[in-house]
Structure formats: structure tokens, C-alpha cells
Design a protein around this motif. Structure first.
Motif, mmCIF file in Angstrom:
data_model
loop_
_atom_site.group_PDB
_atom_site.id
_atom_site.type_symbol
_atom_site.label_atom_id
_atom_site.label_comp_id
_atom_site.label_asym_id
_atom_site.label_seq_id
_atom_site.Cartn_x
_atom_site.Cartn_y
_atom_site.Cartn_z
ATOM 1 N N ILE A 275 -8.696 12.955 -34.085
ATOM 2 C CA ILE A 275 -10.013 12.652 -33.525
ATOM 3 C C ILE A 275 -10.977 13.746 -33.955
ATOM 4 O O ILE A 275 -10.775 14.919 -33.629
ATOM 5 N N LEU A 276 -11.996 13.362 -34.712
ATOM 6 C CA LEU A 276 -13.057 14.288 -35.102
ATOM 7 C C LEU A 276 -14.212 14.094 -34.128
ATOM 8 O O LEU A 276 -14.898 13.075 -34.164
ATOM 9 N N ILE A 301 -10.279 17.684 -33.598
ATOM 10 C CA ILE A 301 -11.162 18.624 -34.284
ATOM 11 C C ILE A 301 -12.515 18.498 -33.599
ATOM 12 O O ILE A 301 -13.136 17.434 -33.646
ATOM 13 N N GLN A 302 -12.962 19.537 -32.962
ATOM 14 C CA GLN A 302 -14.218 19.455 -32.204
ATOM 15 C C GLN A 302 -15.271 20.340 -32.841
ATOM 16 O O GLN A 302 -15.083 21.548 -32.998
ATOM 17 N N VAL A 303 -16.397 19.717 -33.208
ATOM 18 C CA VAL A 303 -17.518 20.422 -33.817
ATOM 19 C C VAL A 303 -18.655 20.459 -32.813
ATOM 20 O O VAL A 303 -19.141 19.410 -32.379
ATOM 21 N N GLU A 304 -19.077 21.650 -32.431
ATOM 22 C CA GLU A 304 -20.118 21.805 -31.407
ATOM 23 C C GLU A 304 -20.969 23.023 -31.710
ATOM 24 O O GLU A 304 -20.467 24.046 -32.188
ATOM 25 N N ALA A 317 -7.001 21.046 -31.711
ATOM 26 C CA ALA A 317 -6.263 21.576 -32.849
ATOM 27 C C ALA A 317 -7.133 22.518 -33.667
ATOM 28 O O ALA A 317 -6.646 23.469 -34.279
ATOM 29 N N LEU A 318 -8.445 22.245 -33.672
ATOM 30 C CA LEU A 318 -9.374 23.074 -34.437
ATOM 31 C C LEU A 318 -10.755 22.981 -33.796
ATOM 32 O O LEU A 318 -11.275 21.884 -33.581
ATOM 33 N N GLY A 319 -11.343 24.112 -33.483
ATOM 34 C CA GLY A 319 -12.697 24.161 -32.932
ATOM 35 C C GLY A 319 -13.641 24.760 -33.949
ATOM 36 O O GLY A 319 -13.365 25.827 -34.505
#
Length: 562
Positions: A275-276, A301-304, A317-319
Motif C-alpha cells: 500500500i502506497l 509505504i507512507q509519504v507525508e 515498512a517505509l516512511g
């Protein structure tokens, strides 16, 4: 150097920020500022009837324009306290509202003076920051700080309290700084190695999905999100209330997810292996904070841009701390040469089949020949008649809850809702602000009869200023969400759930607006078309079946705060 009163300095501070509209209710505490607005020809003053609804107008204006919305409460005390609900709503939506209120004269503080209330303490919980100006010479400084804080990520409302003596005093001011001298000119991109790690995870995915929310919508990042989805051939699902983040007609648009979304988008979230999350917190309305609504085994994968939102509700898994538009562009380049992804191709092909079937079934299941009018039939009629460039505002409540994913949103931004604040009485006033921000777009405000009854006085504002929105009042004669709870969980022991209202079409005419009414489903299309064409504020009352209430799941009752 130029000698000015504090009120004149405040208005000059708005002018250098290129403020085009101020929503306000006149009062004696800020009379010097109102007098200065008289001479500010480039600022349109919109006189309102309640400070709360004025704040919703400023909120709608800010969300639709991407610029700060400004509301001015002319009175300290009760004028200021009326702002609180609207500012709490703006805070929940990360909406940059500049709220200004008069305050007690400095020499009267702590004396139980007329209309005294601790405004500094009052606004602190519902704003990003609150200031009480202590010197007239510092008025421009405080306004610069207010605009900078409101517009800095994550955006949100701020409050300026202006004591009467500060506004009345005159002092010498030098030149006023322009916004480019006190605001950031860039935002962070992601490090190359982090982007490559995310790209590697996406390349290895078998059932990926992109979830987008307010970060993409509010930054105008739909093109970047779509380019990435197309490069990955991956469906996009949206957080509830942000179903307009990409155009409805795009083949990778799955609609809104979660307990309040549609079955296809919700299934994708429960089955995806990667999940992106682009500019979304995966918060309450999307997930109820529960793995019932998102795959517990998925790599997230969270982009903020707001670092504190990363991994807040679900382990990641990846911030990636970055501006989401820029990160989406970086990821698109990093995955540009994808090959050999048969499982992803099959996943997305199945999604497209399921989405097409769902949309066809949505129309087929709509109750189009039933009396009284059913929500499904009403929403089908609206899908057929609302222009593709329409901006749609929603209230909270059972009917708007059903409508949010049942309408189609073609031109971002085009959906404005209370989001996680769940405020009844928001939609109509918000629509007035949206219309002033986007005068060439039709604006349609969806409301229940209870919510419209709260804010109907602003019809006078719409008529006076020629703000030609269309309000659709879905009249089911009750507080629908609460009545549904009483039905589902309290043995139909109804108390306080029924609403008595006047004929809203006739009330609209008394205000000088156009009034329309539909009691049969066959009337809806023609009536809404007429309202859109009337070239004046219009209210359409539609009689909806009082029994057609949203059905709450037993396990969702504990989540009823949203």
C-alpha cells in the motif's frame, strides 16, 4: 513612514497578502478595521449573519482557492466564541483560515468587564496558533506570522485577537513586507536512496494499491498521482471526503475506501500486498484504525509532509518525509522501466472489471420509480444532471454519508465535506465560500433538513451579494444518523430524532432566492436543471423517505464519534 491606526495597519496587512474577500459580522470592537475596509476597494467584504457560518465560508474559500480564507468577528466575547466551532472544523480539514476578532481593551482585562472572555485560552485548542496583539506597532508582524503559520504544512486555522485600544492607537509604520519575503519557497524532496527502496518494494508487489488523501488533493497533485498510477498500472483508492482527488472518469479510479466507501475500493485495501499511502494518514474515516479495513499483512509505504503522521496509526515498512507531489514525480521516474508483472496486470484487470460491474449495479439497483423518494434513486438522478465542473459541498448526517461516494467528481477540487469533524450545518455556508473562490463553476450544496435549518439565515447573505449556489435539501424530517442509531441499537425508542421544518422552497422565496420542490423521483432532474439555470441563489427541497436511513454495523457502534 506613514501614520496609521491599528485598524488601518490590519487592513493594509490583508491588502499586501492579496486578500480578495473578507467574511465578517460588524461589531463595535473592530470598528477601526471596518472603517479601513471601506477604503480597501480591492477587498470584497461579505457581510454575514453568524460568525460560525462566516468561518465555514472562509474555510470553503480556502479549500477551493488554495489561498487563506479570512473571517472577521467584529465583537469580542460572544462574537469571538461563535467562531470556535468553525475553527475546530477548519482545523480538522487542515484549512488555512485567518480568523480575526476584536478583544477587550488592554486596561479592562481581568476586571470582569463587559463581554470579557479569555480569548487567548479559548482559541488555543482549535487553532495552530493564537495571538493577542500587545502593541499597535506589532500589528503587521502578527499578521505576517499568522499568514505564515496558516499556510505552512500542515496548513490550518489561526486566530488574531485585536484589543480595542490597539486598533484605535495611531503610530508610524514603515513599508509592509510582501509574502515572498516571509514564506518558504520550496518543500522537501525525498532522498534518492529512499525513493529507490520504495521503488524496489513496488516493483516486487503482486497486488499493489495507491491510497491518496488530502495531501494530494490540497496540493493540486492529481496529475502526479495519476502519472505514478499509470506507470505502475495500479488502482488508486481515496480517503473518504477526498473522492475528488483524481477525476471520476480515469480508469484507475476506484473511489473511496473504508467503512464509508464502496465495496471495490474497500476490498482493494483489504487485499493489497503493498500500500502506497500518498498524503493520507489512513485515519478514522478511512480505516476506523482497524485492520478490518486494511490488510494487516500489507507493506505500507507512507509519504507525508507532516512527519508526525508517518506510522501513527499502522506500522509502516517505509516512511518518507517529503512533499507528496515531488515524491510522486520521483517515484514515477524510479519505476519507469517496469516489465514482467503478469500478476499486477491481472490484479488491475480484475479491479477494472469489478469497478465497471459495481458502477453498472449501482445504477441498476437505484430505486428510480419508488414513492417516497429513496436516496439511491435521488443520487442516480443527480449523477445524470450535475455538470462535470460542479463543485459539491456535503454536510454530515446519514443522507450526505450515503451521497459522498454515490456522486461523481470530475474536476478536482470538487468535493468539500466536514471530514473527521462530522459537523452538521457546514455545507451551505461552505458552498458560498467555494462559489466566491470559483465564480465560474456551478456549486451545489447537499444538506439534510436539520442542517439547513441551522444555517438558513445565510440565504440573506447569498441574495445580498449575488452568491448563486444551488442547495439541495434532502428532507427526511429527522436527524437521520441519530434516528438510525436509536433504531439499530436502542429498540426504536425515539426521542429528539424528529424534525419539524417549514417549506424550505417557500422560505427561500421570502428571502429573495429561488425555491423549488420535488416530491417524486421523476421531478428531480428537471427541478435541479431549473435551479442551476435560474441565475440566483436557489434552494431545492426534495422529500426523501424518512425510513431510508443508513444501516450501522453492530461493530461500528463503538466508533460512532465520526
Amino acid at each position: 513612514m506613514k501614520k496609521m491606526s491599528g485598524g488601518q495597519a490590519a487592513v493594509e496587512s490583508l491588502r499586501v497578502e492579496n486578500v480578495s474577500h473578507v467574511f465578517g459580522l460588524i461589531g463595535s470592537a473592530t470598528m477601526e478595521m471596518f472603517d479601513a475596509l471601506y477604503d480597501a476597494d480591492e477587498i470584497n467584504f461579505i457581510g454575514i449573519h453568524d460568525e460560525r457560518t462566516g468561518t465555514h465560508m472562509a474555510d470553503g474559500f480556502a479549500r477551493a482557492s488554495g489561498k487563506p480564507g479570512v473571517v472577521l468577528a467584529g465583537q469580542n466575547g460572544p462574537g469571538a466564541t461563535n467562531l470556535v466551532t468553525g475553527l475546530a472544523q477548519a482545523a480538522a480539514a487542515f484549512s488555512p483560515v485567518i480568523s480575526i476578532a476584536g478583544a477587550l481593551s488592554s486596561g479592562h482585562v481581568y476586571r470582569d468587564a463587559f463581554q470579557e472572555v479569555d480569548q487567548q485560552a479559548l482559541f488555543a485548542p482549535v487553532t495552530k496558533k493564537t495571538w493577542t496583539v500587545t502593541q499597535t506597532a506589532r500589528v503587521p508582524e502578527m499578521f505576517r506570522e499568522a499568514f505564515r503559520v496558516a499556510m505552512a504544512p500542515r496548513r490550518g486555522p489561526v486566530q488574531i485577537n485585536l484589543p480595542r485600544d490597539i486598533l484605535a492607537e495611531t503610530v508610524e509604520f514603515s513599508s509592509f513586507q510582501t509574502p515572498d519575503t516571509y514564506r518558504a519557497h520550496s518543500m522537501p524532496a525525498a532522498p534518492v536512496d529512499v525513493i529507490e527502496k520504495a521503488a524496489e518494494m513496488l516493483r516486487g508487489a503482486k497486488a499493489p494499491v495507491i491510497v491518496i488523501g488530502g495531501g494530494i488533493k490540497n496540493s493540486g497533485g492529481q496529475a502526479e498521482a495519476l502519472a505514478l498510477a499509470e506507470a505502475l498500472n495500479t488502482p488508486i483508492i481515496m480517503a473518504p471526503g477526498h473522492g475528488d482527488a483524481i477525476p471520476f472518469g480515469h480508469p484507475l479510479n476506484a473511489g473511496q475506501m473504508g467503512p464509508r466507501g464502496n465495496m471495490v475500493a474497500s476490498r482493494l485495501a483489504r487485499e493489497a500486498d503493498v500500500i502506497l499511502a500518498l498524503g493520507t494518514r489512513l485515519g478514522f474515516n478511512s480505516t476506523f484504525y482497524s485492520y478490518d479495513n486494511i490488510n494487516a499483512d500489507a507493506a505500507i509505504i507512507q509519504v507525508e509532509l507532516e512527519a508526525t503522521a508517518i506510522g501513527r496509526y499502522f506500522p509502516i515498512a517505509l516512511g518518507i518525509w517529503a512533499e507528496v507531489r515531488e515524491a510522486a514525480k520521483q517515484l514515477t521516474k524510479a519505476v519507469a522501466t517496469l516489465t514482467g508483472r503478469a500478476e499486477v496486470e491481472a490484479w488491475t484487470a480484475q479491479f477494472k472489471t469489478d469497478r465497471a460491474t459495481y458502477l453498472q449495479q449501482r445504477d441498476a439497483d437505484a430505486a428510480s420509480d419508488v414513492f417516497p423518494i429513496q436516496p439511491s434513486g435521488l443520487f442516480k438522478e443527480l449523477r445524470g444532471v450535475l455538470p462535470q465542473d460542479a463543485a459539491i459541498t456535503m454536510d454530515a448526517g446519514t443522507l450526505c454519508l450515503q451521497a459522498t461516494d454515490a456522486l461523481n467528481y470530475w474536476q478536482p477540487p470538487s468535493l468539500f465535506t466536514p471530514l473527521d469533524f462530522g459537523l452538521v450545518g457546514f455545507s451551505y455556508a461552505c458552498g458560498l465560500g467555494v462559489k466566491l473562490a470559483c465564480p465560474d463553476r456551478p456549486v451545489v450544496s447537499m444538506m439534510g433538513d436539520g442542517g439547513f435549518g441551522m444555517t438558513i439565515s445565510e440565504l440573506s447573505t447569498a441574495v445580498q451579494h449575488g452568491i448563486n449556489t444551488v442547495t439541495i435539501v434532502m428532507n427526511n424530517q429527522c436527524w437521520g444518523a441519530e434516528k438510525a442509531y436509536q433504531r439499530d441499537f436502542f429498540g426504536e425508542r425515539y426521542i429528539g430524532a424528529d424534525v419539524h421544518s417549514p417549506p424550505f422552497d417557500k422560505v427561500a422565496e421570502l428571502y429573495g432566492a429561488a425555491g423549488f420542490k420535488a416530491e417524486h423521483i421523476g421531478d428531480v432532474g428537471d427541478v435541479v436543471k431549473a435551479a442551476l439555470a435560474v441565475n440566483k441563489p436557489a434552494v431545492v427541497e426534495i422529500a426523501v423517505d424518512p425510513e431510508a436511513l443508513f444501516s450501522f454495523r453492530r461493530d461500528s457502534f463503538k466508533h460512532r464519534g465520526g
